[in-house]
Design an enzyme around this catalytic site. Structure first.
Site, PDB file in Angstrom:
ATOM      1  N   CYS A 150       0.853  -1.183   0.000  1.00  0.00           N
ATOM      2  CA  CYS A 150       0.000   0.000   0.000  1.00  0.00           C
ATOM      3  C   CYS A 150       0.888   1.231   0.000  1.00  0.00           C
ATOM      4  CB  CYS A 150      -0.877  -0.022   1.255  1.00  0.00           C
ATOM      5  SG  CYS A 150      -1.820   1.492   1.507  1.00  0.00           S
ATOM      6  N   ASP A 151       0.376   2.302  -0.572  1.00  0.00           N
ATOM      7  CA  ASP A 151       1.129   3.558  -0.626  1.00  0.00           C
ATOM      8  C   ASP A 151       1.342   4.144   0.765  1.00  0.00           C
ATOM      9  OD1 ASP A 151       2.465   5.337  -2.282  1.00  0.00           O
ATOM     10  OD2 ASP A 151       0.790   6.752  -2.297  1.00  0.00           O
TER      11      ASP A 151
ATOM     12  N   CYS B 247     -15.401  -2.411  16.226  1.00  0.00           N
ATOM     13  CA  CYS B 247     -15.651  -2.510  14.777  1.00  0.00           C
ATOM     14  C   CYS B 247     -16.364  -3.819  14.454  1.00  0.00           C
ATOM     15  CB  CYS B 247     -14.346  -2.447  13.996  1.00  0.00           C
ATOM     16  SG  CYS B 247     -13.579  -0.823  13.997  1.00  0.00           S
TER      17      CYS B 247
ATOM     18  N   CYS C   9     -19.885  -3.432  15.061  1.00  0.00           N
ATOM     19  CA  CYS C   9     -20.497  -2.256  14.423  1.00  0.00           C
ATOM     20  C   CYS C   9     -21.433  -2.684  13.284  1.00  0.00           C
ATOM     21  CB  CYS C   9     -19.387  -1.361  13.882  1.00  0.00           C
ATOM     22  SG  CYS C   9     -19.998   0.055  12.945  1.00  0.00           S
TER      23      CYS C   9
ATOM     24  N   CYS D 164     -17.581  -0.140   6.130  1.00  0.00           N
ATOM     25  CA  CYS D 164     -16.431   0.661   6.579  1.00  0.00           C
ATOM     26  C   CYS D 164     -15.144  -0.162   6.686  1.00  0.00           C
ATOM     27  CB  CYS D 164     -16.775   1.272   7.938  1.00  0.00           C
ATOM     28  SG  CYS D 164     -15.429   2.143   8.734  1.00  0.00           S
TER      29      CYS D 164
ATOM     30  N   CYS E  84      -8.898   2.758   6.727  1.00  0.00           N
ATOM     31  CA  CYS E  84      -7.475   2.474   6.478  1.00  0.00           C
ATOM     32  C   CYS E  84      -6.713   2.193   7.780  1.00  0.00           C
ATOM     33  CB  CYS E  84      -6.857   3.677   5.773  1.00  0.00           C
ATOM     34  SG  CYS E  84      -5.091   3.469   5.488  1.00  0.00           S
TER      35      CYS E  84
ATOM     36  N   CYS F  73     -13.517   7.358  13.112  1.00  0.00           N
ATOM     37  CA  CYS F  73     -14.686   6.510  13.364  1.00  0.00           C
ATOM     38  C   CYS F  73     -15.962   7.314  13.572  1.00  0.00           C
ATOM     39  CB  CYS F  73     -14.425   5.600  14.563  1.00  0.00           C
ATOM     40  SG  CYS F  73     -15.895   4.684  15.068  1.00  0.00           S
TER      41      CYS F  73
HETATM   42  S1  SF4 Z   1     -17.786   3.126  11.767  1.00  0.00           S
HETATM   43 FE1  SF4 Z   1     -16.232   3.055  13.389  1.00  0.00          FE
HETATM   44  S2  SF4 Z   1     -16.778   1.246  14.619  1.00  0.00           S
HETATM   45 FE2  SF4 Z   1     -17.833   1.053  12.637  1.00  0.00          FE
HETATM   46  S3  SF4 Z   1     -16.425  -0.190  11.389  1.00  0.00           S
HETATM   47 FE3  SF4 Z   1     -16.013   1.998  10.964  1.00  0.00          FE
HETATM   48  S4  SF4 Z   1     -14.320   2.559  12.339  1.00  0.00           S
HETATM   49 FE4  SF4 Z   1     -15.208   0.623  13.106  1.00  0.00          FE
END
Ligand code: SF4
Length: 124
Positions: free
Chosen positions: A10-11, A52, A55, A61, A65, A84
């Site tokens: 990756c860059d 995450c 989430c 999402c 990165c 986030c």
């Molecule tokens: S929105 Fe926030 S908690 Fe949800 S996947 Fe993206 S970085 Fe993770």
């Protein structure tokens, strides 16, 4: 790819541990589908904090990165993306519109019907 033909995962990860090879010795396709690049891709998911993984927008999402994952999650786990809050707000805002467009598409109607739907929602 760097000026000398070195290729990295990756860059944002131009470090020796992420070097895939050099264009003079390997083809781009070999490097793209090599074990190192596969491991890089898997690392992006395997290093996600629990926040995450729980989430509802992780599917879109993916924790964004890895270079931006340097803050603590709500329960103090390292590796949360510092963008986030913004991403979460964005996904939360667009979700009903995306769902509407999906429904229209599956019913073989124009997803662009979302414009009228959005106006009706706004004017209610
Ligand atoms: S929105 Fe926030 S908690 Fe949800 S996947 Fe993206 S970085 Fe993770």
């Amino acid at each position: 790819m760097e000026f000398n033909g070195d290729v990295y995962s990756c860059d944002h990860f131009v470090f020796p541990e992420y070097k895939l090879g050099n264009i003079y010795q390997k083809t781009l396709v070999e490097m793209m589908y090599g074990k190192e690049q596969e491991a890089f891709g898997a690392m992006k998911h395997n290093s996600l904090p629990q926040q995450c993984l729980n989430c509802p927008y992780e599917f879109a999402c993916h924790g964004e990165c890895p270079k931006n994952r340097f803050v603590l999650s709500e329960d103090g786990e390292p590796g949360l993306n510092y963008l986030c809050k913004g991403y979460y707000q964005f996904f939360d805002h667009v979700a009903p519109y995306m769902d509407f467009m999906k429904k229209e598409y599956l019913a073989e109607r124009a997803p662009a019907n979302v414009m009228e739907w959005a106006r009706e929602r706004r004017d209610k």
